[in-house]
Design a protein around this motif. Structure first.
Motif, short mmCIF file in Angstrom:
data_model
loop_
_atom_site.label_atom_id
_atom_site.label_comp_id
_atom_site.label_asym_id
_atom_site.label_seq_id
_atom_site.Cartn_x
_atom_site.Cartn_y
_atom_site.Cartn_z
N VAL A 40 0.83 -1.20 0.00
CA VAL A 40 0.00 0.00 0.00
C VAL A 40 0.86 1.25 0.00
O VAL A 40 1.84 1.36 0.75
CB VAL A 40 -0.91 0.04 1.26
N SER A 41 0.52 2.20 -0.85
CA SER A 41 1.14 3.53 -0.77
C SER A 41 0.10 4.58 -1.10
O SER A 41 -0.94 4.29 -1.69
CB SER A 41 2.33 3.66 -1.71
N ARG A 42 0.40 5.80 -0.66
CA ARG A 42 -0.46 6.93 -0.99
C ARG A 42 0.43 8.04 -1.50
O ARG A 42 1.60 8.14 -1.12
CB ARG A 42 -1.19 7.43 0.27
N LEU A 75 9.87 3.98 -8.68
CA LEU A 75 9.71 2.53 -8.92
C LEU A 75 9.58 2.20 -10.40
O LEU A 75 9.43 1.04 -10.77
CB LEU A 75 8.45 2.01 -8.22
N ARG A 76 9.62 3.21 -11.24
CA ARG A 76 9.37 2.96 -12.66
C ARG A 76 10.46 2.07 -13.26
O ARG A 76 11.64 2.34 -13.17
CB ARG A 76 9.35 4.28 -13.41
N HIS A 77 10.01 1.02 -13.92
CA HIS A 77 10.94 0.09 -14.59
C HIS A 77 10.99 0.45 -16.07
O HIS A 77 9.96 0.77 -16.67
CB HIS A 77 10.44 -1.35 -14.41
N GLY A 129 -5.41 13.32 -2.72
CA GLY A 129 -4.29 12.45 -3.08
C GLY A 129 -4.81 11.18 -3.72
O GLY A 129 -5.98 11.11 -4.13
N TYR A 130 -3.92 10.19 -3.81
CA TYR A 130 -4.29 8.91 -4.41
C TYR A 130 -3.79 7.77 -3.53
O TYR A 130 -2.78 7.91 -2.84
CB TYR A 130 -3.67 8.77 -5.81
N THR A 131 -4.51 6.64 -3.55
CA THR A 131 -4.07 5.44 -2.84
C THR A 131 -3.89 4.33 -3.86
O THR A 131 -4.73 4.14 -4.75
CB THR A 131 -5.13 4.98 -1.81
C1 LIG Z 1 -0.98 6.27 -6.01
C2 LIG Z 1 -0.03 6.04 -7.15
C3 LIG Z 1 0.78 4.92 -7.15
C4 LIG Z 1 1.69 4.67 -8.17
N1 LIG Z 1 2.45 3.54 -8.10
C5 LIG Z 1 3.38 3.32 -9.06
C6 LIG Z 1 4.21 2.17 -8.99
O1 LIG Z 1 4.10 1.34 -8.09
N2 LIG Z 1 5.16 2.02 -9.94
C7 LIG Z 1 5.32 2.91 -10.97
O2 LIG Z 1 6.21 2.70 -11.79
N3 LIG Z 1 4.51 3.97 -11.07
C8 LIG Z 1 3.56 4.21 -10.15
N4 LIG Z 1 2.73 5.31 -10.26
C9 LIG Z 1 2.87 6.17 -11.45
C10 LIG Z 1 3.97 7.19 -11.29
O3 LIG Z 1 3.42 8.33 -10.69
C11 LIG Z 1 4.58 7.59 -12.64
O4 LIG Z 1 3.58 8.11 -13.49
C12 LIG Z 1 5.26 6.43 -13.37
O5 LIG Z 1 6.20 5.79 -12.56
C13 LIG Z 1 5.95 6.86 -14.66
O6 LIG Z 1 6.83 7.91 -14.40
P1 LIG Z 1 6.71 9.31 -15.14
O7 LIG Z 1 5.24 9.56 -15.29
O8 LIG Z 1 7.38 10.29 -14.25
O9 LIG Z 1 7.41 9.14 -16.46
C14 LIG Z 1 1.80 5.57 -9.26
C15 LIG Z 1 0.98 6.71 -9.27
C16 LIG Z 1 0.06 6.94 -8.24
C17 LIG Z 1 -0.81 8.15 -8.28
#
Ligand SMILES: Cc1cc2nc3c(=O)[nH]c(=O)nc-3n(C[C@H](O)[C@H](O)[C@H](O)COP(=O)(O)O)c2cc1C
Lengths: 153, 248
Positions: A40-42, A75-77, A129-131
């Motif tokens: 879980v993250s927010r 966390l972006r891969h 925000g977002y969860t």
């Molecule tokens: C609540 C929330 C959780 C997110 N979780 C992840 C995640 O676990 N991994 C991920 O790569 N992007 C996640 N994102 C999307 C990132 O915000 C981001 O759009 C994405 O990593 C791509 O990076 P960039 O948009 O900066 O290019 C999440 C966004 C939100 C709003």
């Protein structure tokens, strides 16, 4: 293990949506999703992390201190196509629930697959925000997603 | 007119008498008439909730969502260190070693408890199973679920972790846990509706101090609850958001 689990290592430059970039070590080794847990993250409305549960800390390989305040794209891969995240943001910004399969990058360069659900947090009618809550994906969905994302990059 | 109080009909009936002691204790402390109404089914209870016949409720987290977001209820307290977790169990001699060994047509023993059923179904997803690809058998108690597994009528059972731990050693010895949830942020809560909102602060303070009350201690024991902790509005909203992500 997924098809992409070859153990290979490489250094790549990650390019983010906002134009920023960072160098990261990529290790093609999958870390299995822990049974029975939810990750879980927010975030705030801009996507900066405001909360992470213990499973999130454990799986990401970062400390809680490193995570809080960081952009969630930490966390972006590189194997994830930008269009997947565009879909995520377009959906949640319009007030809807988004669900999808995501390959995440750990601090040590390894990866883990999740089935993620992201929802907007509305308080007194305002977006605060977002969860995101992740669960264990099935092997067949991982293989499907690997094939699909390879065509979208 | 007395206020109406009810309890989510989802746990072992042996703790039921505790809720009657609780109600007696509370009426004395608050100096108001409260009627405790117990329901056999979630459907009946939800109908009465929607009809405005409930002013206070010990609710499962799924109903808490409807109560707070649609009906103006507020969570007052939650039980100390009591979280809603589920286990998926099989007969000890079952050939199934992991969830991923299960396939379409799996016979699932479950109860009407929405909590446990939702968490259970999420834990079956890694095997590509969903409501359409399993056969559900709904039982009235976790003991009946255990029996159906032991008789070979079903393949896996969804049981509240706490109820599983309370099964006799004899029964537990003939079962095996395939997977246990570790969610830790989903729990029951005591909520009040608009008609009792003026007693909110008083109620919270009373309940938080309950373990220090001479009679309160015994009541808590009979309910198998250690004590209560206050819940902020944001804690409640956070839990509801989380549950929203789990239901489609
Ligand atoms: C609540 C929330 C959780 C997110 N979780 C992840 C995640 O676990 N991994 C991920 O790569 N992007 C996640 N994102 C999307 C990132 O915000 C981001 O759009 C994405 O990593 C791509 O990076 P960039 O948009 O900066 O290019 C999440 C966004 C939100 C709003």
């Amino acid at each position: 293990m997924s098809d992409q689990d070859t153990g290979a290592e490489r250094e790549v430059t990650l390019h983010y949506y906002d134009g920023s970039e960072r160098k990261a070590l990529i290790v093609d080794t999958e870390v299995p999703y822990p049974d029975g847990k939810l990750i879980v993250s927010r975030t705030d409305p801009q996507g900066f992390i405001t909360h992470a549960n213990q499973a999130f800390v454990d799986m990401s390989g970062y400390s809680r201190e490193e995570l809080i305040g960081a952009n969630h794209n930490i966390l972006r891969h590189p194997d994830m196509p930008a269009v997947a995240f565009k879909g995520l943001w377009d959906t949640v910004q319009s007030g809807q629930k988004w669900q999808g399969f995501v390959k995440n990058l750990r601090k040590d360069g390894k990866y883990y697959w999740v089935k993620a659900t992201v929802i907007p947090n509305i308080r007194q009618g305002k977006l605060v925000g977002y969860t995101s809550v992740r669960r264990k994906p099935s092997r067949s969905k991982i293989l499907e997603s690997e094939a699909l994302y390879a065509t979208l990059k | 007119m007395p206020h109406n109080f009810t309890v989510s009909p989802d746990f072992a009936p042996d703790h039921m008498s505790g809720w009657f002691y609780f109600n007696t204790w509370l009426q004395r402390k608050l100096g108001v008439d409260i009627h405790l109404e117990l329901y056999d089914t979630f459907e009946q209870q939800r109908m009465d909730i929607r009809a405005g016949k409930v002013d206070m409720i010990y609710a499962n987290p799924y109903d808490a969502s409807m109560l707070v977001r649609e009906l103006g209820f507020k969570a007052v307290v939650r039980p100390v260190s009591k979280r809603d977790e589920a286990v998926i169990v099989v007969a000890a001699d079952s050939p199934i070693a992991t969830v991923e060994d299960l396939g379409a047509g799996t016979r699932v023993a479950t109860t009407a408890d929405p909590d446990v059923d939702t968490i259970g179904m999420i834990m079956l997803e890694p095997a590509d199973l969903d409501a359409a690809s399993v056969q559900k058998h709904v039982y009235n108690s976790h003991v009946l679920i255990a029996k159906s597994l032991l008789n070979g009528e079903t393949d896996v059972g969804f049981v509240l972790k706490q109820s599983y731990d309370e099964l006799s050693d004899l029964i537990r010895g003939r079962l095996r846990v395939l997977v246990a949830s570790q969610i830790s942020v989903v729990h029951h809560a005591l909520l009040v509706g608009p008609a009792m909102m003026d007693r909110f602060d008083e109620l919270r303070d009373l309940l938080v101090a309950m373990p220090k009350d001479e009679k309160g201690v015994g009541v808590l024991e009979s309910m198998e609850i250690r004590g209560w902790e206050p819940m902020s509005e944001e804690q409640t909203e956070f839990m509801i958001d989380l549950i929203d992500t789990l239901i489609d």
